[in-house]
Design an enzyme around this catalytic site. Sequence first.
Site, PDB file in Angstrom:
ATOM      1  N   TYR A 138       1.665   7.460  90.048  1.00  0.00           N
ATOM      2  CA  TYR A 138       1.394   6.997  88.777  1.00  0.00           C
ATOM      3  C   TYR A 138       0.975   8.281  87.926  1.00  0.00           C
ATOM      4  O   TYR A 138      -0.010   8.612  88.074  1.00  0.00           O
ATOM      5  CB  TYR A 138       0.164   5.829  88.844  1.00  0.00           C
ATOM      6  CG  TYR A 138       0.035   5.206  87.533  1.00  0.00           C
ATOM      7  CD1 TYR A 138       0.547   5.337  86.369  1.00  0.00           C
ATOM      8  CD2 TYR A 138      -1.102   4.259  87.561  1.00  0.00           C
ATOM      9  CE1 TYR A 138       0.319   4.657  85.157  1.00  0.00           C
ATOM     10  CE2 TYR A 138      -1.303   3.495  86.460  1.00  0.00           C
ATOM     11  CZ  TYR A 138      -0.793   3.693  85.508  1.00  0.00           C
ATOM     12  OH  TYR A 138      -0.883   2.970  84.024  1.00  0.00           O
ATOM     13  N   LYS A 166       5.641   6.174  88.187  1.00  0.00           N
ATOM     14  CA  LYS A 166       5.441   5.445  87.073  1.00  0.00           C
ATOM     15  C   LYS A 166       5.115   6.171  85.901  1.00  0.00           C
ATOM     16  O   LYS A 166       4.203   7.201  85.863  1.00  0.00           O
ATOM     17  CB  LYS A 166       4.313   4.709  87.296  1.00  0.00           C
ATOM     18  CG  LYS A 166       3.975   3.702  86.146  1.00  0.00           C
ATOM     19  CD  LYS A 166       3.045   2.842  86.531  1.00  0.00           C
ATOM     20  CE  LYS A 166       2.577   2.158  85.256  1.00  0.00           C
ATOM     21  NZ  LYS A 166       1.395   1.072  85.506  1.00  0.00           N
ATOM     22  N   VAL A 208       7.514  -0.908  85.017  1.00  0.00           N
ATOM     23  CA  VAL A 208       6.452  -1.478  85.216  1.00  0.00           C
ATOM     24  C   VAL A 208       5.769  -1.915  84.357  1.00  0.00           C
ATOM     25  O   VAL A 208       5.200  -1.364  83.437  1.00  0.00           O
ATOM     26  CB  VAL A 208       5.380  -0.267  86.027  1.00  0.00           C
ATOM     27  CG1 VAL A 208       4.116  -1.004  86.539  1.00  0.00           C
ATOM     28  CG2 VAL A 208       6.343   0.265  87.447  1.00  0.00           C
TER      29      VAL A 208
END
Length: 301
Positions: A138, A166, A208
């Site tokens: 992330y 992400k 996402v």
Amino acid sequence: MNVSVQWEGVYPALLTPFTADDQLDIPLFEKNLNAQLEAGVHGFIIGGSLGEASTLLNSEKIELLSSALAVSAGKVPVLVNIAEQATKQAIACAQDAERNGADGLMLLPPMRYPSDSRETVTYFKSVAKETSLPIMIYNNPYDYKIMTTVAMFEELAEFSNIQAVKESTRDLTNITRMRNAFGDRFKLLGGVDTLALEALLLGCDGWVGGLVDAFPQETMAIYDLAKAGQIAEALEIYRWFMPLLELDIHPKLVQYIKLAATATGIGSEYVRAPRLPLIGAEREQVLNVIQTALAKRPVLV
């Protein structure tokens, strides 16, 4: 048997619903999961920022994992977010998730401590070494103050289970930078709702999402249209969606998106302290955004 994670499509960063007495609301959680599956999402992420990860016990994350695995029944992968302060604890949480059937992990850099590049890479590598699960890093320097750069991903590329990113830098050029550096070595998933269509058009493999927790059908429509090259049709829904998507980039995104999910019948307003439910003018302002959008909700083909 683990479900293979393709790192493509829409992955909701799931809300964690609570009861009035601050227990996990598993029936409501499963209602939301079923709405997501019906819309066609490609995976679930448990215990992210939107899932109030910092307030959850690890045992609660495992309970949510168990529930999601049961509802998914092998249809889509279920990922657990790892957001810890200590490397040892991050490894323990990753291994616990793996033991309990998780299909993959989303991994944040160390919490609270602003680790430098060497420390961040070592942290990611240390977790990757201790689990066989596929991992999505992330990358969100906007909120977490730590940027995972192209040079750092060059070091991480030796780990075959570090497979995806992400992309939440809010710098759209970083998508092209990553593609130029790595080709398809890392799957890229846009992680900022207000930049989601742009990210998909620039080559991201997935999204996402946050507002998908309240509006799964519309989120999937944008993704499907974008991937089919029907940009004008995707853009029309995206423009309608934007005032709602902006709820995802506010410090109170949890309260805001829970209010939206309540309005669409698949969530509740209960949050875990120190968060408090919205009141007064702020609640009315957010409700107005939601109700205005609902009144003009597009008819999906």
